[in-house]
Design an enzyme around this catalytic site. Structure first.
Site, mmCIF file in Angstrom:
data_model
loop_
_atom_site.group_PDB
_atom_site.id
_atom_site.type_symbol
_atom_site.label_atom_id
_atom_site.label_comp_id
_atom_site.label_asym_id
_atom_site.label_seq_id
_atom_site.Cartn_x
_atom_site.Cartn_y
_atom_site.Cartn_z
ATOM 1 N N HIS A 242 0.834 -1.316 -0.025
ATOM 2 C CA HIS A 242 0.041 0.057 0.033
ATOM 3 C C HIS A 242 0.846 1.213 0.099
ATOM 4 C CE1 HIS A 242 -3.689 -2.370 1.320
ATOM 5 N NE2 HIS A 242 -2.654 -2.980 1.942
HETATM 6 O O1 RIB Z 1 -5.293 -0.097 4.782
HETATM 7 C C1 RIB Z 1 -4.017 -0.090 4.496
HETATM 8 C C2 RIB Z 1 -2.935 0.964 5.347
HETATM 9 O O2 RIB Z 1 -3.450 0.499 6.691
HETATM 10 C C3 RIB Z 1 -1.740 1.074 4.985
HETATM 11 O O3 RIB Z 1 -1.184 2.368 5.453
HETATM 12 C C4 RIB Z 1 -1.136 -0.069 6.095
HETATM 13 O O4 RIB Z 1 0.093 0.538 6.621
HETATM 14 C C5 RIB Z 1 -2.080 0.500 7.388
HETATM 15 O O5 RIB Z 1 -1.679 1.579 7.953
#
Ligand code: RIB
Ligand code: CA
Length: 312
Positions: A242
């Protein structure tokens, strides 16, 4: 001229890779400082993990600040089930020797923006938006200093990953997200719609490991750990990486495509709390407040990551 950025983060293995990518790319990115926020794991771990990552990158000169330890109005929700107890499970990394900065992360954000000219500092939130919203609430004068907010959070076609309707970063502090999305600052959003197309397949993780460096092996071991959750849940061929979408965008924005649309945050209904209600089809005349990304050149993204991580 490199872009001046503040990374606001809740490491988190994917946050770690985003930070490493930024620290490996001085031509495009000048990291002014890193502010930790409670999210994936509590604040005492996210600030420690941020320092661990800076030491892994060999960048102990980086200034790391601890910000807010709870959301604006709600109880903290964490994600140890994804990231493990420490938040950086996977590689065996030594406890940090570099100091945590004295100043509170929110004061650092306010002071830094006040010290810079109009539109010259990019904020890169990778976790819940508590620190950013707190700074904007306390010092609205800093909003015009922001060049762009490039954040990982939200979802539209992908819907939720922590509830059926909401993505984790927004869900943990929806009131903070509402403040940020209404702030008027230019916002670019990397939602699950994009990050779920950026899967660390075995071949891609092997490319990290094949770097043979401390960083390459550590990133591969982080992925080995945190991919189990997503693979089981989605049956996917790897975990979505992500947060590095945020720092990759600063280096190669052409990897991403999206639309300038209206995005509002659900802060009332328990059923849809934290949902990013994205007007992707333009069915309202609400103000178009965010560049909402929808697609990514995934191989180009991983090629960039592997090439840059090799530098550390
Ligand atoms: O939903 C994904 C996000 O939530 C990413 O930033 C992961 O690190 C968590 O913080
Ligand atoms: Ca994160």
């Amino acid at each position: 001229m490199p872009r001046k950025i503040i990374i606001d983060t809740d490491p988190g293995q994917d946050d770690a890779v985003a930070i490493l990518l930024a620290l490996a790319s001085p031509e495009e990115i000048e990291v002014l400082g890193i502010t930790a926020v409670a999210g994936n794991v509590p604040l005492d771990l996210t600030e420690k993990n941020a320092r661990i990552i800076c030491e892994l990158a060999g960048r102990t000169d980086t200034k790391v600040y601890a910000g807010c330890d709870v959301p604006l109005q709600r109880k903290l929700v964490t994600a140890e089930h994804v990231h493990g107890k420490t938040g950086l499970n996977g590689p065996k990394l030594p406890d940090p020797k570099m100091e945590l900065q004295e100043k509170h992360g929110v004061d650092y954000i306010i002071d830094t923006l006040r010290d810079h000219d109009h539109g010259t500092v990019t904020l890169c939130p990778l976790g819940p938006l508590t620190n950013i919203a707190s700074a904007f609430k306390r010092a609205p004068d800093i909003i015009e200093k922001v060049q762009e907010i490039v954040l990982m959070g939200g979802a539209y076609f992908e819907v939720g990953n922590i509830t059926p309707a909401a993505e984790f970063n927004i869900y943990v502090d929806p009131e903070a997200a509402a403040i940020v999305f209404r702030s008027g600052a230019p916002i670019t959003v990397m939602p699950l719609d994009v990050t779920h197309k950026a899967l660390v397949t075995p071949a891609r993780n092997d490319a990290f490991r094949a770097l043979g460096t401390k960083v390459g092996v550590a990133v591969a071991e982080m992925t080995d750990f945190f991919e189990r959750f997503d693979k089981e849940k989605y049956g996917s061929d790897g975990a979505p990486l992500h947060d590095p979408c945020v720092t990759a965008y600063l280096i190669r924005p052409e990897l991403f495509t999206g639309r300038k649309i209206n995005v509002e945050i659900e802060t009332i209904s328990d059923l849809t709390l934290g949902m990013t209600v994205a007007d992707w089809w333009g069915v309202t005349d609400r103000h178009k407040n965010a560049m909402f990304m929808g697609d990514i050149d995934a191989q180009g993204y991983f090629d960039l990551l592997t090439e840059r991580l090799a530098r550390l």
